[in-house]
Design an enzyme around this catalytic site. Structure first.
Site, PDB file in Angstrom:
ATOM      1  N   LYS A  13       0.829  -1.214   0.000  1.00 17.46           N
ATOM      2  CA  LYS A  13       0.000   0.000   0.000  1.00 17.46           C
ATOM      3  C   LYS A  13       0.861   1.261   0.000  1.00 17.46           C
ATOM      4  CE  LYS A  13      -1.965  -0.817   3.967  1.00 17.46           C
ATOM      5  NZ  LYS A  13      -1.240  -2.016   4.444  1.00 17.46           N
ATOM      6  N   ARG A  88      -8.579   1.429  10.169  1.00 13.08           N
ATOM      7  CA  ARG A  88      -8.147   0.077  10.513  1.00 13.08           C
ATOM      8  C   ARG A  88      -9.170  -0.636  11.386  1.00 13.08           C
ATOM      9  NH1 ARG A  88      -2.245   1.205   9.776  1.00 13.08           N
ATOM     10  NH2 ARG A  88      -1.084  -0.712  10.086  1.00 13.08           N
ATOM     11  N   ARG A 160      12.350  -1.391  10.319  1.00 15.60           N
ATOM     12  CA  ARG A 160      11.433  -0.971  11.369  1.00 15.60           C
ATOM     13  C   ARG A 160      11.409  -2.007  12.497  1.00 15.60           C
ATOM     14  NH1 ARG A 160       5.922   0.559   8.314  1.00 15.60           N
ATOM     15  NH2 ARG A 160       5.114  -0.375  10.210  1.00 15.60           N
ATOM     16  N   ARG A 171       1.110  -8.209  14.230  1.00 16.21           N
ATOM     17  CA  ARG A 171       0.413  -7.218  13.408  1.00 16.21           C
ATOM     18  C   ARG A 171      -0.544  -7.890  12.430  1.00 16.21           C
ATOM     19  NH1 ARG A 171       5.075  -4.839  10.915  1.00 16.21           N
ATOM     20  NH2 ARG A 171       3.825  -3.255   9.908  1.00 16.21           N
TER      21      ARG A 171
HETATM   22  P1  AMP Z   1       1.806   1.143   9.304  1.00 16.31           P
HETATM   23  O1  AMP Z   1       2.993   1.947   8.913  1.00 16.31           O
HETATM   24  O2  AMP Z   1       0.561   1.496   8.569  1.00 16.31           O
HETATM   25  O3  AMP Z   1       2.095  -0.348   9.301  1.00 16.31           O
HETATM   26  O4  AMP Z   1       1.502   1.520  10.838  1.00 16.31           O
HETATM   27  C1  AMP Z   1       2.456   1.259  11.859  1.00 16.31           C
HETATM   28  C2  AMP Z   1       1.761   1.213  13.216  1.00 16.31           C
HETATM   29  O5  AMP Z   1       1.147   2.483  13.492  1.00 16.31           O
HETATM   30  C3  AMP Z   1       0.641   0.198  13.355  1.00 16.31           C
HETATM   31  O6  AMP Z   1       1.113  -1.118  13.647  1.00 16.31           O
HETATM   32  C4  AMP Z   1      -0.151   0.809  14.506  1.00 16.31           C
HETATM   33  O7  AMP Z   1       0.503   0.592  15.746  1.00 16.31           O
HETATM   34  C5  AMP Z   1      -0.074   2.303  14.202  1.00 16.31           C
HETATM   35  N1  AMP Z   1      -1.184   2.750  13.321  1.00 16.31           N
HETATM   36  C6  AMP Z   1      -1.087   3.251  12.055  1.00 16.31           C
HETATM   37  N2  AMP Z   1      -2.296   3.576  11.566  1.00 16.31           N
HETATM   38  C7  AMP Z   1      -3.192   3.262  12.544  1.00 16.31           C
HETATM   39  C8  AMP Z   1      -4.612   3.339  12.636  1.00 16.31           C
HETATM   40  N3  AMP Z   1      -5.372   3.789  11.615  1.00 16.31           N
HETATM   41  N4  AMP Z   1      -5.191   2.919  13.792  1.00 16.31           N
HETATM   42  C9  AMP Z   1      -4.455   2.461  14.827  1.00 16.31           C
HETATM   43  N5  AMP Z   1      -3.116   2.348  14.803  1.00 16.31           N
HETATM   44  C10 AMP Z   1      -2.477   2.744  13.671  1.00 16.31           C
END
Ligand code: AMP
Length: 218
Positions: A13, A88, A160, A171
């Site tokens: 994405k 999410r 990361r 996750r």
């Molecule tokens: P991502 O880069 O999208 O994988 O997001 C990394 C982390 O940020 C996730 O594992 C969550 O801990 C937090 N996060 C990002 N977007 C959201 C969201 N919409 N709702 C809750 N937590 C989020």
């Protein structure tokens, strides 16, 4: 065009959202990038979010909804956006509908990135991002030209913390439990399009362009 990209971590994405931003000028709104920046700066939001992000858990809905409601008012996203990583949960999706309705706007489409679990784990275990802007690389398929340095801005490129195997499993579990129900939510509203996200970056981008035509120019 107002879009959501939905799919498990590692589906591509973020990579596709960045390409769409660079090539079509549709701004990417990545809640993960916003949270990582806040954590790096140790802002109030960063302090609140850090333990959830590090553990691979979701940051509480109320916090995320507040961030997105504010972001969607900013001038750069008034003629379109790609939401990457939001919503999410069903509560976030309902709040997003309300926020957009309040702004007299609506979603055009949700693109679901469909990909096998084997591909996800392979991509995530090789993924690296840059400190300055979250540019994405992969050890196996697209490493930076100089190891450890971002091609675009020269900042450090790192793995990361939440891409470690134990965190990846956590996750993906959270994704299945909390985020997958959004598919039915958006299918009911007639907004769901399914994108096969197994192929390489440029092939996926071509499929995405075909899917979004005629709304975007190629
Ligand atoms: P991502 O880069 O999208 O994988 O997001 C990394 C982390 O940020 C996730 O594992 C969550 O801990 C937090 N996060 C990002 N977007 C959201 C969201 N919409 N709702 C809750 N937590 C989020």
């Amino acid at each position: 065009m107002n879009l959501i990209f939905l799919g498990p971590n590692g589906a591509g994405k973020g990579t596709q959202a960045r390409l769409l931003q660079q090539r079509q000028g549709i701004p990417q709104i990545s809640t993960g990038d916003m949270l990582r920046t806040a954590i790096a700066k140790s802002s109030e939001l960063g302090k609140e979010a850090e333990r959830y992000v590090t553990a691979g858990d979701l940051v509480p809905d109320a916090v995320m909804i507040g961030i997105i409601a504010e972001r969607l008012q900013q001038p750069d996203v008034q003629s379109g956006f790609v939401l990457d990583g939001f919503p999410r949960t069903i509560a976030q999706a309902e709040a997003l509908e309300a926020v957009l309705a309040g702004l007299n706007r609506r979603l055009d489409r949700l693109i679901y990135f469909e990909v096998s679990e084997g591909t996800l784990v392979r991509r995530l275990s090789g993924r690296m991002v840059c400190r300055a802007a979250g540019h994405i690389y992969n050890d196996h398929s697209s490493p930076p030209k100089t190891p450890g340095i971002c091609d675009m801005d020269g900042s450090e490129v790192y793995h990361r913390e939440d891409d470690r195997p134990d965190k990846i499993r956590r996750r993906l579990q959270v994704y299945h439990d909390k985020t997958e129900p959004l598919l039915a939510f958006y299918r009911q509203r007639g907004l769901l399009s399914v994108l096969n996200a197994e192929a390489d970056v440029e092939d996926i981008y071509r499929s995405l362009m075909t899917m979004l035509a005629p709304q975007v120019r190629r």
